[in-house]
Design a protein around this motif. Structure first.
Motif, PDB file in Angstrom:
ATOM      1  N   ALA A 125       0.823  -1.208   0.000  1.00 61.95           N
ATOM      2  CA  ALA A 125       0.000   0.000   0.000  1.00 61.95           C
ATOM      3  C   ALA A 125       0.856   1.257   0.000  1.00 61.95           C
ATOM      4  O   ALA A 125       0.525   2.248  -0.665  1.00 61.95           O
ATOM      5  CB  ALA A 125      -0.936  -0.012   1.201  1.00 61.95           C
ATOM      6  N   PHE A 126       1.974   1.241   0.719  1.00 63.87           N
ATOM      7  CA  PHE A 126       2.842   2.413   0.763  1.00 63.87           C
ATOM      8  C   PHE A 126       3.594   2.617  -0.550  1.00 63.87           C
ATOM      9  O   PHE A 126       3.910   3.745  -0.911  1.00 63.87           O
ATOM     10  CB  PHE A 126       3.839   2.273   1.910  1.00 63.87           C
ATOM     11  N   LEU A 172      -3.114   1.544  -2.351  1.00 69.69           N
ATOM     12  CA  LEU A 172      -3.567   2.405  -1.250  1.00 69.69           C
ATOM     13  C   LEU A 172      -4.962   2.946  -1.506  1.00 69.69           C
ATOM     14  O   LEU A 172      -5.706   3.239  -0.556  1.00 69.69           O
ATOM     15  CB  LEU A 172      -2.575   3.553  -1.057  1.00 69.69           C
ATOM     16  N   TYR A 201      -7.694   1.148   0.314  1.00 67.44           N
ATOM     17  CA  TYR A 201      -7.865   1.526   1.717  1.00 67.44           C
ATOM     18  C   TYR A 201      -8.556   2.883   1.836  1.00 67.44           C
ATOM     19  O   TYR A 201      -9.275   3.126   2.808  1.00 67.44           O
ATOM     20  CB  TYR A 201      -6.508   1.561   2.416  1.00 67.44           C
ATOM     21  N   ALA A 208      -7.806   5.188   5.015  1.00 66.52           N
ATOM     22  CA  ALA A 208      -6.831   6.189   4.583  1.00 66.52           C
ATOM     23  C   ALA A 208      -7.580   7.339   3.926  1.00 66.52           C
ATOM     24  O   ALA A 208      -8.716   7.178   3.455  1.00 66.52           O
ATOM     25  CB  ALA A 208      -5.811   5.582   3.620  1.00 66.52           C
ATOM     26  N   PRO A 220       2.702   7.450   4.110  1.00 63.66           N
ATOM     27  CA  PRO A 220       3.678   6.628   3.379  1.00 63.66           C
ATOM     28  C   PRO A 220       4.957   7.377   3.039  1.00 63.66           C
ATOM     29  O   PRO A 220       6.017   6.753   2.913  1.00 63.66           O
ATOM     30  CB  PRO A 220       2.908   6.226   2.109  1.00 63.66           C
ATOM     31  N   THR A 229      -0.956  11.979   2.277  1.00 64.91           N
ATOM     32  CA  THR A 229      -1.864  10.853   2.453  1.00 64.91           C
ATOM     33  C   THR A 229      -1.610  10.250   3.822  1.00 64.91           C
ATOM     34  O   THR A 229      -0.457  10.007   4.197  1.00 64.91           O
ATOM     35  CB  THR A 229      -1.663   9.788   1.367  1.00 64.91           C
ATOM     36  N   THR A 275      -2.923   7.256   6.769  1.00 67.66           N
ATOM     37  CA  THR A 275      -3.604   5.974   6.872  1.00 67.66           C
ATOM     38  C   THR A 275      -3.388   5.371   8.245  1.00 67.66           C
ATOM     39  O   THR A 275      -2.421   5.712   8.949  1.00 67.66           O
ATOM     40  CB  THR A 275      -3.094   4.995   5.796  1.00 67.66           C
TER      41      THR A 275
END
Length: 493
Positions: free
Chosen positions: A293-294, A300, A303, A309, A354, A402, A404
């Motif tokens: 996801a990062f 991402l 999410y 996120a 991230p 961003t 999360t």
């Protein structure tokens, strides 16, 4: 190194052929003339060991220093590790079963095998076990690798056919339909091919069997190298290097275990070992999901759709804020992030960006704003050790960010008991308790005379009269009185 295994139908993991090599223009074909013959199968394993074991050993030469304990010490790690590729997940299962059937073979006594065969089984078991670790690439199958980076217009079951999946990615749906009738990628064979071509050749030990198998596996061999060329065009994720370092650590540890004469892997794990392995796999799966996801904004985005996120713009920032309410002042900058996405986090929730994974952002408040929400965050970590934040460590006004709930932070596993402390139902030793003998009566004679044991001159002493219960006694002097009732649960009613 690419391996394309092929097994004979009707036999449990009976090897029929394998195309193997590291050069696209020079594949090597290993075949078994009679798969039901154990001698031919052992010969196949010996030929495979002659190719694979030296290839794996060639990586156990050059080492590098890796700092540990915050630079106070160093350890050794090989600078590279082998990487095996098979067409599909069934190829991994084939190697796992082949490793299990060869790693316990004896090199002396009755029916000995070459010394490289048990070593081959241990290495195949190691690679098959590493394939279960999410994010590991020591043993990779092409179907899964393509599915992680490309999406086709067909079902998951259709994508499981390697030739069809690759044809769709390269040329589209029409090419995929044509590839459905092409040769299979193994290890299972086509039933029609077995009945019409393969069975007659094996029955009469035809010399042309080798050429037929070569033509059968060659298209898959070419597809495997085209797959690797496609994957090499993709940019590597930022956290891929850390996962490859973990693979090299695992390869180094097992190489040293083999070099020191360690025993082969057990047939099955004990209760504690199985629980520890499951714990490692679960931790690796959670860590791999966060890293993907990062590294990939499209991953991402999933999410962000579920509310785990959100993305926004920094509208306010106080990078020099110091919190002096505790024993000592600490740097705690605050920022305001405006987002138009739904925010489903509560105050005091820790978030991570991230772009700054070492920094925590604690939610102070979430307030509705024009077209979205304003989220007030307090930052900690990743800004240096002084009361002044390092340049660039605090998001500036106007910077897109961003945030999360996902985190790469280390999560310690649960404590597991020692195998010797587990009950016998889970592999521990059984407990046998010796019966305790009754205590001896020192006042009784050792050899009592039955004739004089009970005589009128020595009657039995009667039991004393029982003491009346003050609670339930019929005597008015001992009638119920609250102050004489002991404060116990038995009389509380």
């Amino acid at each position: 190194m690419v391996l394309i295994p092929l097994a004979m139908a009707g036999e449990a993991n009976a090897p029929l052929a394998m195309m193997i090599g590291t050069d696209p223009a020079r594949p090597r074909l290993l075949t078994v003339d009679q798969p039901r013959n154990r001698a031919d199968r052992f010969r196949f394993a010996a030929e495979l060991a002659e190719v694979l074991v030296p290839h794996v050993g060639s990586f156990a030469a050059e080492t590098e220093d890796v700092p540990v304990d915050r630079g106070k010490d160093v350890r050794q790690r090989y600078v590279d590790a082998p990487q095996l590729w098979v067409p599909n997940p069934a190829g991994i299962d084939f190697l796992r079963l082949l490793g299990r059937s060869t790693r316990f073979l004896k090199i002396d006594g009755d029916h000995p095998v070459p010394p490289a065969v048990p070593l081959l089984g241990r290495w195949l078991t190691f690679f098959a076990n590493s394939a279960e670790v999410p994010g590991s690439t020591l043993l990779t199958n092409a179907v899964q690798a393509l599915g992680l980076h490309w999406v086709t217009g067909q079902s998951g079951a259709e994508d499981a056919q390697f030739g069809v999946q690759l044809a769709w990615i390269e040329q589209g749906a029409a090419a995929a339909r044509e590839a459905e009738n092409g040769p299979v990628a193994g290890p299972a064979t086509d039933p029609d091919f077995d009945n019409r071509v393969l069975a007659p050749l094996i029955e009469r030990s035809a010399p042309e069997l080798r050429q037929v198998l070569h033509e059968l596996l060659l298209p898959t061999w070419q597809r495997m190298w085209r797959t690797l060329s496609l994957l090499r065009t993709l940019p590597a994720g930022e956290r891929v290097r850390s996962r490859w370092d973990a693979d090299r650590d695992a390869f180094t540890a097992f190489s040293q275990h083999v070099a020191e004469g360690g025993p082969p892997q057990p047939r099955r794990d004990g209760a504690v070992a199985a629980a520890a392995r499951l714990q490692r796999l679960e931790s690796a799966a959670a860590r791999y999901a966060v890293q993907r996801a990062f590294d990939d904004p499209l991953v991402l985005a999933e999410y962000r759709l579920t509310g785990s996120a959100f993305a926004g713009i920094v509208t306010l920032a106080n990078p020099d804020r110091v919190d002096d309410t505790g024993r000592r002042p600490v740097l705690r900058p605050r920022i305001m992030v405006h987002t138009t996405e739904p925010v489903r986090v509560e105050p005091n929730t820790n978030l991570t960006s991230p772009s700054r994974p070492a920094q925590k952002a604690k939610v102070i408040s979430v307030a509705p704003a024009a077209g979205g929400h304003d989220v007030l965050l307090e930052l900690s970590g990743g800004m240096g050790r002084r009361l002044v934040a390092e340049p660039g460590s605090v998001p500036a006004v106007g910077e897109p960010i961003t945030l999360t709930t996902l985190s790469e932070a280390y999560r310690p596993g649960g404590a597991l008991p020692d195998p010797a402390e587990t009950p016998w139902t889970h592999g521990g030793p059984p407990i046998y308790e010796e019966p305790t003998p009754p205590p001896a009566d020192d006042t009784a004679p050792l050899n009592p005379d039955p004739a004089t044991a009970l005589t009128p001159e020595a009657p039995l002493t009667p039991d004393p009269a029982p003491t009346p219960d003050p609670v339930f006694s019929s005597d008015p002097a001992l009638a119920y009185r609250p102050e004489v009732i002991p404060n116990t649960a038995a009389t509380s009613l």
